[in-house]
Design a protein around this motif. Structure first.
Motif, short mmCIF file in Angstrom:
data_model
loop_
_atom_site.label_atom_id
_atom_site.label_comp_id
_atom_site.label_asym_id
_atom_site.label_seq_id
_atom_site.Cartn_x
_atom_site.Cartn_y
_atom_site.Cartn_z
N MET A 113 -6.12 -5.54 -18.64
CA MET A 113 -5.54 -4.77 -17.55
C MET A 113 -6.60 -4.48 -16.51
SD MET A 113 -3.14 -2.04 -19.49
CE MET A 113 -4.47 -1.58 -20.59
N SER A 114 -6.18 -4.57 -15.27
CA SER A 114 -7.14 -4.25 -14.19
C SER A 114 -7.20 -2.75 -13.98
CB SER A 114 -6.71 -4.95 -12.91
OG SER A 114 -5.47 -4.42 -12.50
N ASN A 115 -8.23 -2.33 -13.35
CA ASN A 115 -8.43 -0.89 -13.09
C ASN A 115 -7.57 -0.38 -11.93
OD1 ASN A 115 -10.37 -0.66 -15.09
ND2 ASN A 115 -11.98 -1.39 -13.69
N VAL A 116 -7.24 -1.24 -11.04
CA VAL A 116 -6.53 -0.84 -9.83
C VAL A 116 -5.41 -1.85 -9.61
CG1 VAL A 116 -6.78 -0.44 -7.34
CG2 VAL A 116 -8.70 0.02 -8.88
N GLU A 117 -4.25 -1.34 -9.20
CA GLU A 117 -3.17 -2.29 -8.97
C GLU A 117 -2.42 -2.00 -7.68
OE1 GLU A 117 -0.84 -1.95 -12.52
OE2 GLU A 117 0.21 -0.16 -11.82
N LYS A 118 -1.63 -2.96 -7.24
CA LYS A 118 -0.88 -2.80 -6.00
C LYS A 118 0.18 -1.72 -6.17
CE LYS A 118 -1.63 -7.31 -3.95
NZ LYS A 118 -1.01 -8.57 -3.50
N HIS A 119 0.44 -1.01 -5.12
CA HIS A 119 1.38 0.09 -5.15
C HIS A 119 2.19 0.06 -3.85
CE1 HIS A 119 2.78 3.68 -7.05
NE2 HIS A 119 2.45 4.48 -6.05
N LEU A 120 3.20 0.89 -3.75
CA LEU A 120 3.94 1.06 -2.51
C LEU A 120 3.80 2.50 -2.06
CD1 LEU A 120 7.24 -0.90 -3.31
CD2 LEU A 120 5.31 -1.66 -1.91
N ARG A 121 3.90 2.72 -0.77
CA ARG A 121 3.72 4.06 -0.23
C ARG A 121 4.74 4.29 0.88
NH1 ARG A 121 0.94 6.62 3.66
NH2 ARG A 121 0.30 4.67 4.63
N LEU A 122 5.39 5.45 0.87
CA LEU A 122 6.31 5.82 1.94
C LEU A 122 5.49 6.21 3.16
CD1 LEU A 122 9.22 6.51 2.88
CD2 LEU A 122 8.87 8.81 1.95
N THR A 123 5.80 5.62 4.30
CA THR A 123 5.03 5.94 5.51
C THR A 123 5.58 7.18 6.21
OG1 THR A 123 6.45 4.60 6.92
CG2 THR A 123 4.55 3.49 5.93
N HIS A 124 4.78 7.65 7.12
CA HIS A 124 5.20 8.76 8.00
C HIS A 124 6.44 8.35 8.79
CE1 HIS A 124 4.81 10.63 12.11
NE2 HIS A 124 4.98 11.67 11.35
N ALA A 125 6.44 7.13 9.28
CA ALA A 125 7.61 6.65 10.04
C ALA A 125 8.86 6.67 9.16
CB ALA A 125 7.35 5.25 10.57
N GLY A 126 8.71 6.26 7.92
CA GLY A 126 9.84 6.27 6.98
C GLY A 126 10.33 7.68 6.72
N ALA A 127 9.40 8.59 6.55
CA ALA A 127 9.78 9.98 6.28
C ALA A 127 10.56 10.58 7.46
CB ALA A 127 8.53 10.81 5.99
N MET A 128 10.11 10.26 8.67
CA MET A 128 10.80 10.80 9.85
C MET A 128 12.19 10.18 10.00
SD MET A 128 8.76 13.14 10.68
CE MET A 128 9.35 13.80 12.26
N ARG A 129 12.33 8.89 9.63
CA ARG A 129 13.66 8.27 9.69
C ARG A 129 14.62 8.94 8.70
NH1 ARG A 129 10.82 2.98 10.00
NH2 ARG A 129 10.54 2.73 12.24
N ILE A 130 14.08 9.32 7.55
CA ILE A 130 14.91 10.04 6.57
C ILE A 130 15.41 11.36 7.17
CG2 ILE A 130 14.82 11.31 4.37
CD1 ILE A 130 12.85 9.09 3.39
N LEU A 131 14.50 12.09 7.79
CA LEU A 131 14.92 13.36 8.43
C LEU A 131 16.02 13.11 9.46
CD1 LEU A 131 11.80 15.61 9.23
CD2 LEU A 131 13.22 15.54 7.18
N GLU A 132 15.81 12.10 10.30
CA GLU A 132 16.79 11.83 11.36
C GLU A 132 18.16 11.50 10.80
OE1 GLU A 132 15.37 8.78 14.07
OE2 GLU A 132 13.39 9.77 14.05
#
Lengths: 141, 141, 141, 141
Positions: free
Chosen positions: D1-20
């Protein structure tokens, strides 16, 4: 020594007279206040926030009153690092801001008054006016 | 004196315009921020954390906004030990970091804006840009 | 949509009239109370604890007032487990005890009143007497 | 197993679209809300309180979002005494009120959304509308 002894207690009527006198002084000064009165145990008896009193002074006015009642002297006189040790040790309940005075009658502490929203000197002036509503209460410089 | 008087209130639309204007400024500066807008009572109205904004600035940005609304002036001007006394007396709710401004319209305080994640000067610059979204609001230096 | 809109605000004078009216009722009933008045944001405006009011009702009276202001209706009507879920979700700030009423004038919520120390029905009766001091305020059953 | 792996992250733009999207739904329903978006760590990304949203729902909306992100499922489904054990064990941070949903993309939880101010069903409907702003996010019943 007996198990129970006579004590003195600040009444609700007395607490409301303190508020009235303090408010009158603050109005005269043109400096709105948060004004708190606590009993000997530091528990809130009466409070008022005047138009223009600060939201963040609600809690600090109450804490000044409780600190004065607990220490049986004016707030604001602690010197040096002791101040921050005491603040930490009480989770901030003990404050070293000017504007808190104990209510002491016949040598017995029956409560405290705290004001906040203006400068420490102005807060204290209003606290003194509130204290003057209690006949026979010890005065402070 | 009447029991009720006329007042002004910052709308949700106004709060979101403040966020937009502040974000636009922070993007232009290339300095991501946490941006908070509170109402007159210090209660959260709107908040956004930009990509790169700091986790520990979430709370401090909100507190800057509430401190500015409560004191009706910019944050960061308290001198000397008073700062730490006030911080303790409010359990840390009152902060003396630069980056908070009150929203004052027609002489009435209707809320506060706080930014945090960069230097105090940079935070304040973004806060000013947010405030500029409210037509007629009092400006600061 | 505009950024700022007209609003109403409960004055300090109004808050003190509420206390007076509520105290008068409690005196008439022979049932001492803790009585709290908060503004629309749930921040304390005025408080009094009558002789015989309960120490542990200081905080609950304040929370009843804030709960009524937040929910824009009388406290005590939440059914079933929802009560405890909401209490936990607000760290106990939302209370479902009788004795809290919102202050609503011209359809606008401008604050809340909360009483505590006696039965829920008795607390509510004093709260209603306090609310009646505000001319034109919406009444509740 | 590697020490670090790819991940996904919610962006600020995404968060604001959710609010809208959530605000648009709440406007359509005529039911104002407090709406919170948190990241995978439960830290606030974006928040808005609409005109008429409740003060005491600010914190509960944020907690719903964090609870959903932490549990990786909708809030409100815990049965029996476990609910209160968990509430106590987390000092109320874990809430079992309806209206919180996780944001899950490609099987990876990247955040949570929480709404509050109306009934649990109404809160949830607005949360779902917010979640729909994130293309490819897992949907819930």
């Amino acid at each position: 020594m007996s198990n129970v002894e006579k004590h003195l207690r600040l009444t609700h009527a007395g607490a409301m007279r303190i508020l009235e006198a303090a408010v009158a002084k603050a109005v005269q000064m043109g400096k709105p206040q948060c004004i708190a009165v606590v009993d000997e145990g530091g528990n809130l008896l009466a409070f008022t926030r005047m138009d223009g009193g600060k939201i963040l002074s609600i809690e600090s006015a109450i804490r000044k009153a409780a600190t004065a009642a607990s220490s049986r002297g004016p707030t604001g006189g602690i010197q040096g690092d002791l101040e921050f040790r005491l603040a930490h040790a009480t989770s901030g309940r003990l404050v070293n801001l000017k504007g808190g005075l104990p209510i002491i009658v016949d040598g017995i502490t029956i409560g405290g008054i705290g004001c906040g929203s203006q400068t420490g000197e102005e807060d204290l002036e209003v606290t003194k006016a509130g204290l003057a509503a209690i006949e026979g209460a010890q005065t402070f410089g």
